[in-house]
Design an enzyme around this catalytic site. Sequence first.
Site, PDB file in Angstrom:
ATOM      1  N   HIS B 190       0.834  -1.214   0.000  1.00 19.76           N
ATOM      2  CA  HIS B 190       0.000   0.000   0.000  1.00 19.76           C
ATOM      3  C   HIS B 190       0.863   1.256   0.000  1.00 19.76           C
ATOM      4  CE1 HIS B 190       0.700  -1.362   4.129  1.00 19.76           C
ATOM      5  NE2 HIS B 190       0.953  -0.091   4.341  1.00 19.76           N
ATOM      6  N   ARG B 297     -19.911  -1.335 -25.496  1.00 19.62           N
ATOM      7  CA  ARG B 297     -20.828  -2.476 -25.415  1.00 19.62           C
ATOM      8  C   ARG B 297     -21.984  -2.072 -24.511  1.00 19.62           C
ATOM      9  NH1 ARG B 297     -15.750  -4.494 -23.900  1.00 19.62           N
ATOM     10  NH2 ARG B 297     -14.759  -5.693 -25.551  1.00 19.62           N
ATOM     11  N   ARG B 333     -22.240   0.193 -29.847  1.00 18.75           N
ATOM     12  CA  ARG B 333     -22.813  -1.011 -30.441  1.00 18.75           C
ATOM     13  C   ARG B 333     -24.182  -1.284 -29.835  1.00 18.75           C
ATOM     14  NH1 ARG B 333     -19.646  -6.473 -29.466  1.00 18.75           N
ATOM     15  NH2 ARG B 333     -20.720  -6.319 -27.484  1.00 18.75           N
ATOM     16  N   GLU B 432     -18.053  -9.437 -38.351  1.00 20.35           N
ATOM     17  CA  GLU B 432     -17.620 -10.502 -37.445  1.00 20.35           C
ATOM     18  C   GLU B 432     -18.083 -11.881 -37.904  1.00 20.35           C
ATOM     19  OE1 GLU B 432     -19.127  -9.851 -33.471  1.00 20.35           O
ATOM     20  OE2 GLU B 432     -20.921  -8.875 -34.220  1.00 20.35           O
ATOM     21  N   ASN B 455     -12.681 -11.261 -32.678  1.00 20.55           N
ATOM     22  CA  ASN B 455     -12.849 -12.448 -31.825  1.00 20.55           C
ATOM     23  C   ASN B 455     -13.823 -13.433 -32.458  1.00 20.55           C
ATOM     24  OD1 ASN B 455     -11.372 -10.820 -30.221  1.00 20.55           O
ATOM     25  ND2 ASN B 455     -12.738 -10.838 -28.463  1.00 20.55           N
ATOM     26  N   ASP B 456     -15.023 -12.918 -32.802  1.00 19.45           N
ATOM     27  CA  ASP B 456     -16.016 -13.797 -33.410  1.00 19.45           C
ATOM     28  C   ASP B 456     -15.614 -14.162 -34.835  1.00 19.45           C
ATOM     29  OD1 ASP B 456     -17.943 -14.551 -31.565  1.00 19.45           O
ATOM     30  OD2 ASP B 456     -18.858 -12.558 -31.592  1.00 19.45           O
ATOM     31  N   ARG B 466     -13.149 -21.034 -28.841  1.00 16.57           N
ATOM     32  CA  ARG B 466     -11.885 -20.826 -28.128  1.00 16.57           C
ATOM     33  C   ARG B 466     -12.007 -21.104 -26.640  1.00 16.57           C
ATOM     34  NH1 ARG B 466     -10.948 -14.603 -27.085  1.00 16.57           N
ATOM     35  NH2 ARG B 466     -13.093 -13.956 -26.867  1.00 16.57           N
ATOM     36  N   CYS B 503     -11.799  -3.785 -33.356  1.00 11.71           N
ATOM     37  CA  CYS B 503     -12.012  -3.665 -31.916  1.00 11.71           C
ATOM     38  C   CYS B 503     -11.877  -4.994 -31.192  1.00 11.71           C
ATOM     39  CB  CYS B 503     -13.376  -3.042 -31.631  1.00 11.71           C
ATOM     40  SG  CYS B 503     -14.732  -4.034 -32.242  1.00 11.71           S
TER      41      CYS B 503
END
Lengths: 86, 560
Positions: B190, B297, B333, B432, B455-456, B466, B503
Amino acid sequence: MQKKWIKLKNSACLHARPAVKLVQASNVYDSDIFLSLEQGGARANAKSMTSILSLGAAQVTELLIETEGSDEVEALDAVIDVICSL
Amino acid sequence: MKMLKGTCGVSGVGCGKVVRIMNIQKSIERNVIKPEEINSEINRFHDAMSKTSHELKHIEDDLSVAAGKDKAAIITAQYLIASDPEIIQEVEKTIERKLINAEAAVAEVFEKQASLVGSFPDEYLAARSIDFRDVADRLLHSFSRSNEYNVLIDSPSIILAHDLSPSQTAGFNPECVKGIVLSGGGLTSHTVILARSLGIPVVLAVGEELDTFINGQRICLDAEKGMVYVDPDREVIADLEQKRITIEKEKDEDSKLSCEPTKTLDGEQVEVYANIGSVNDAEDAINAGADGIGLFRTENLFYNSSEPPTEEEQFEVYKKILKMFVGKDVLIRTLDIGGDKQLSYLEMKNEQNPFLGVRGIRFSLKYPQLLKTQIRALYRASVHGKLGVIFPMISVLEEFKKVQILASEVQAELHSDGIAYDPDMALGVMIETPSAAITADRMAQVCSFFSLGTNDLLQYTLAVDRLNDEVSNLYQPECTALARLIAITVDAAKSAGISVGVCGEIAGDPRMVPLLLGLGLRKLSVAAPQVSLIKKTIRGIILDEALSIAEALLLSQKDK
């Protein structure tokens, strides 16, 4: 009295920063605000840092929020907002 | 001159006079009190508590200014403990029931709380036991007139201590505290974090020899090397001063760079946007120096509630984010649900292949009212900034045409309701699915921009889940198939004169950035914490080299 079960998409941990946000948001309202992790489980006073930290809420996916008082509807709304933005 | 070696906690150099802070545990006397003394003990406790919470409030305010509100959260938490009605009540009760003095009651209640919190398996939570002990120590010092917990430092100094509490560290003014040297180094994370946010160099684990130094002695440190110099020679002082100037200059350049456009070594400009999921994320994105929002998102707005968000609620969120990014692109989106993501208030059928089923735009077109409300909120927000709307999982042109019809209906309604909106709000397609990429030339004729959701796109292209351990080794973003689909998409966008960005997670991986630039992408959207790393990566790239990396992969000269 207002009551709502909420489910979180990502599990949340109520450590220092989230607890600060909760207490600060709750302090704005006159109503009593309580959080619990399960029905009938320990209730934490959302205006108390000590109380929230004592829940030991590490991986929370569901929460019960209860509010009671003159501005209970607004208070419920505000607390849900905070929790959902954690 | 004497030298000591420790390890680096926070890098930097500093010189000043020794100020030793000895956190000797205050010994607490436990006295039995008479019932008629209860009130005066409770009053003493209240006085000490209010002194403590005032001190912490003061430290919090200073720290917020010096290091930002976010960094001050630990001290805010302590302030809230020191003004917590529940713990105040608990101490009062303990004084009353056990008939003990205020100090003893404080020690007992706070220690009980610290042990409870410290026993939680989650380490973040357990670490908060430090805060209860820190507040208790400060509180116990507040009972006496001489308060050694706050050391007043008003000239250039180096702090020497065994350990420092979070609130002590946070209370240091970096103008005067030029460095911290700790004999220990185990449980001091800390201190290190707070010192770093204040820009104070720290050397750890110097050892017990620290105890031999006296207040006022001249001392310098070079934290990067873990070196501490006591009564330093002239040369050492001169060297360190030189080093300090160099470090300052680098810092200045870094902060200057963060406001300047990101360019490759050969001068090609690249925008680095942030992916966000909430207004909080948007704040992080601003702090990280993002050039805009490449993907908001909106799913979070739709979860966590027993009913969908109203138009008004959505409008407020979109407007807020647009106002945070004045003059910069903000791409939002629409709801991307289905697949593995469900909504509690809508009945969603169990599908055999949810990733090939009703998800993204297919879901939205099935519940057009939900989509219409969202589009209406977006149109209303569009007057507050540069807004673009991304529609997810478009696989055939027909779907986007349906979206356009909905959008023009919404425009007509807003028009007749006399509500302001931007008729030119950009409507874009998330690329995508392989079919969207392959037909990108046709998509580009009707939409205003593309956003590559890699990704998709990769999972559909390779037919690999995945998250499935058995096949996840096949999920390799650096593959010819994905590179070719990206190239097709970028080419289609260029010939139609529309913009294109990426993205997916691929954009946040520094190793993949040269490939993406080589494929012609100039807008990368990454998680906020990734922004500065990716900007730095781009500044080290030569476009020609990036082009040949892309070319080799496209021609499949590499075995991938």
